[in-house]
Design an enzyme around this catalytic site. Structure first.
Site, PDB file in Angstrom:
ATOM      1  N   GLY A  12       0.819  -1.228   0.000  1.00  9.91           N
ATOM      2  CA  GLY A  12       0.000   0.000   0.000  1.00  9.91           C
ATOM      3  C   GLY A  12       0.846   1.268   0.000  1.00  9.91           C
ATOM      4  N   ASP A  78      -3.451 -14.924   3.361  1.00 10.13           N
ATOM      5  CA  ASP A  78      -4.893 -14.656   3.250  1.00 10.13           C
ATOM      6  C   ASP A  78      -5.346 -14.230   4.650  1.00 10.13           C
ATOM      7  OD1 ASP A  78      -7.588 -14.650   3.158  1.00 10.13           O
ATOM      8  OD2 ASP A  78      -7.821 -16.721   2.450  1.00 10.13           O
ATOM      9  N   LYS A 137      -4.453   5.358  11.303  1.00  9.38           N
ATOM     10  CA  LYS A 137      -5.668   6.148  11.275  1.00  9.38           C
ATOM     11  C   LYS A 137      -6.309   6.066   9.886  1.00  9.38           C
ATOM     12  CE  LYS A 137      -6.150  10.371   9.913  1.00  9.38           C
ATOM     13  NZ  LYS A 137      -5.904  10.535   8.479  1.00  9.38           N
ATOM     14  N   GLU A 205      -2.647  22.063   2.291  1.00  7.43           N
ATOM     15  CA  GLU A 205      -1.905  21.185   1.380  1.00  7.43           C
ATOM     16  C   GLU A 205      -2.074  21.688  -0.041  1.00  7.43           C
ATOM     17  OE1 GLU A 205      -1.907  16.863   2.264  1.00  7.43           O
ATOM     18  OE2 GLU A 205      -3.704  17.347   3.394  1.00  7.43           O
ATOM     19  N   HIS A 229      -5.583  14.815  13.360  1.00 10.12           N
ATOM     20  CA  HIS A 229      -4.417  15.683  13.531  1.00 10.12           C
ATOM     21  C   HIS A 229      -4.750  17.037  14.158  1.00 10.12           C
ATOM     22  CE1 HIS A 229      -2.909  12.578  11.033  1.00 10.12           C
ATOM     23  NE2 HIS A 229      -3.195  13.109   9.864  1.00 10.12           N
ATOM     24  N   LYS A 319       1.869  23.933   0.958  1.00  6.20           N
ATOM     25  CA  LYS A 319       1.791  22.953   2.043  1.00  6.20           C
ATOM     26  C   LYS A 319       2.363  23.615   3.284  1.00  6.20           C
ATOM     27  CE  LYS A 319       2.642  18.198   3.320  1.00  6.20           C
ATOM     28  NZ  LYS A 319       1.382  18.052   4.037  1.00  6.20           N
TER      29      LYS A 319
HETATM   30  C1  BG6 Z   1      -2.942  12.000   6.488  1.00  7.99           C
HETATM   31  C2  BG6 Z   1      -4.150  12.261   5.655  1.00  7.99           C
HETATM   32  O1  BG6 Z   1      -3.296  11.493   7.745  1.00  7.99           O
HETATM   33  O2  BG6 Z   1      -2.228  13.232   6.668  1.00  7.99           O
HETATM   34  C3  BG6 Z   1      -3.766  12.861   4.319  1.00  7.99           C
HETATM   35  O3  BG6 Z   1      -4.842  11.036   5.446  1.00  7.99           O
HETATM   36  C4  BG6 Z   1      -2.920  14.101   4.522  1.00  7.99           C
HETATM   37  O4  BG6 Z   1      -4.913  13.168   3.541  1.00  7.99           O
HETATM   38  C5  BG6 Z   1      -1.771  13.802   5.460  1.00  7.99           C
HETATM   39  O5  BG6 Z   1      -2.424  14.489   3.255  1.00  7.99           O
HETATM   40  C6  BG6 Z   1      -1.015  15.068   5.827  1.00  7.99           C
HETATM   41  O6  BG6 Z   1       0.106  14.700   6.572  1.00  7.99           O
HETATM   42  P1  BG6 Z   1       1.457  15.515   6.474  1.00  7.99           P
HETATM   43  O7  BG6 Z   1       2.373  14.844   7.420  1.00  7.99           O
HETATM   44  O8  BG6 Z   1       1.903  15.431   5.030  1.00  7.99           O
HETATM   45  O9  BG6 Z   1       1.112  16.933   6.861  1.00  7.99           O
END
Ligand code: BG6
Length: 454
Positions: A12, A78, A137, A205, A229, A319
């Protein structure tokens, strides 16, 4: 004791983006022993070499693949077949791995299935303090599903064997909040409504949902960012001083304040970026929000009347994650020290990409005038003179392997934050479509929200 980590979901996004780079750094820094082993679990019929080739295509960081491979086992599995767990357990015993962390980097709907397999096969037995299980999460998709998952987990494991991840807690500056607040008397003394006018918790972001449409479209920004967060950051900023700085006392203080937060339902503003519906695996008529503005008030005397603003969204101008503490403006110096424009003191805790603390305050202009101007003390935590600060997952993994729980969330934190989101969700409206950051600012302004910190 020989340590192993077993990772479900090893093909993943999280494995390739975060876990492999973090594990490689721990190996490189000698923070794990030479016999440390990573069991990558997947349903895909690959050899270990195929797996490394796939990983090379996805992992952007520089990895010493030969060295990484020497710590790696690849297992075709599995998750619904208890026998596979039993075989894994036998292998661990045969190879002498007694300290085992099982990491679920999979969607929440697989949590109970894998937990059951792990428990029924006795891969982890209750009371065994050398075994632990980790959940990424989001922990559930809403309050009910989180409760269901948790109920199942408690049947299988003790609470102190369960680790729930919120990777923001592993970030340097999030850890630093407690030090800035409680190791500096000037802040500790003024950390209340007498000095603080408002707080903004911001996580912008620039990217969209990328390849995660399938997950994101069911979740949206309220659950993806705010429930976890942003509320965790708020808890650390607003909580009382814990009885001591042990993991449990910090969590007690966080839960207490989280229970005292009330969202201002009229102030919720949602947005969806233009083009979101064209992303892969997103419904063509989706009304999932990719932007949230929300406001809470705190039902606790020291915070009465102090609004806490939350802002988070995708496809914005940059960001940037920050916590901004706005102090009340002082305007009582009279004509001798004129303030030419309004300015208030601010403390900015910069979480990412810059890490640091900036304090903006008032000084007299240099020279013969007595005008007041703004100055700033800007501490950079990750500037080039210093050693690179560890990435959040590096820290989380090492804490996990060392059985340290402070940076992981306890069930009552998760339950309280889900309750908050549940209350707010009732007031969800169709999101406003935005095309870029300016649009967001216009939408907020048209709804009466004007925050300088944005
Ligand atoms: C993740 C979210 O928990 O945190 C994402 O699922 C998000 O959608 C990401 O982009 C942001 O984390 P960071 O550490 O890049 O600020």
């Amino acid at each position: 004791m020989k340590k192993a980590i077993i990772i479900f979901g090893s093909t993943g996004n999280l494995m390739f983006k975060k876990l492999i780079p973090a594990l490689d750094k721990l190996i490189h820094k000698g923070l794990v022993d030479d016999d440390f082993r990573i069991y990558a679990i997947s349903r895909r019929d690959n050899t270990i070499d195929d797996y490394i080739e796939i990983a090379k295509e996805h992992v952007k960081d520089h990895i010493d693949w030969e060295r990484f491979k020497s710590h790696l086992e690849y297992l075709i599995f599995d998750v619904k077949d208890t026998n596979d767990y039993k075989i894994l357990k036998k292998n661990l015993i045969k190879d002498g791995y007694e300290d085992v962390s099982v990491y679920l980097a999979v969607p929440p709907k697989l949590f109970p299935i894998i937990a059951k397999g792990v428990s029924e096969s006795k891969l982890i037995e209750k009371k065994d303090r050398n075994k632990r299980i980790v959940f990424e999460k989001p922990f559930g998709e809403d309050l009910e599903s989180a409760k269901d998952i948790n109920r199942e987990l408690w049947k299988c494991f003790d609470e102190n064997q369960i680790y729930r991840i919120d990777h923001y807690l592993g970030k340097e500056m999030i850890q630093n909040i407690l030090v800035v607040r409680f190791a500096n008397i000037i802040f500790e003394q003024s950390w209340n409504r007498n000095a603080i006018r408002s707080v903004t918790i911001l996580s912008k972001e620039s990217e969209g949902v990328l390849s995660r449409g399938d997950y994101y479209d069911k979740i949206g920004a309220l659950k993806d960012m705010l429930q976890s967060h942003l509320l965790q950051m708020a808890a650390l900023i607003l909580m009382d001083k814990p009885k001591d700085f042990s993991s449990e006392s910090i969590k007690d203080a966080k839960v207490k304040i989280l229970k005292n937060l009330n969202f201002n339902k009229d102030k919720l503003i949602l947005g969806q970026y233009k083009g979101y519906k064209d992303a892969d695996n997103v419904e063509k008529d989706s009304d999932t929000e990719t932007f949230v503005y929300a406001e809470v008030c705190v039902d606790q005397d020291e915070w009465k009347g102090v609004p806490i603003h939350f802002v988070t969204g995708k496809k914005l101008d940059e960001k940037r994650s920050e916590i901004i503490i706005n102090f009340h403006e002082k305007n009582d110096l009279g004509e001798y020290f004129p303030k030419l424009k309004p300015q208030e003191d601010k403390l900015i805790i910069k979480v990412s990409p810059t890490e640091g603390v900036e304090f903006q305050f008032s000084v007299k202009e240099p020279g013969l005038s007595n005008n007041i101007k703004q100055a700033s003390l800007d501490y950079c935590h990750n500037c080039k003179a210093m050693e690179n600060t560890p990435e959040a997952y590096e820290r989380l993994l090492i804490e996990l392997l060392n059985d340290q729980r402070t940076l992981f969330t306890r069930w009552d934190e998760i339950e309280t934050t889900w309750k908050l989101i549940e209350d707010l969700k009732v007031h969800k409206q169709t999101p406003n479509i935005y095309d870029g950051y300016e649009d967001i600012l216009d939408i907020l302004e048209s709804k009466g929200v004007k925050i300088n910190d944005l």
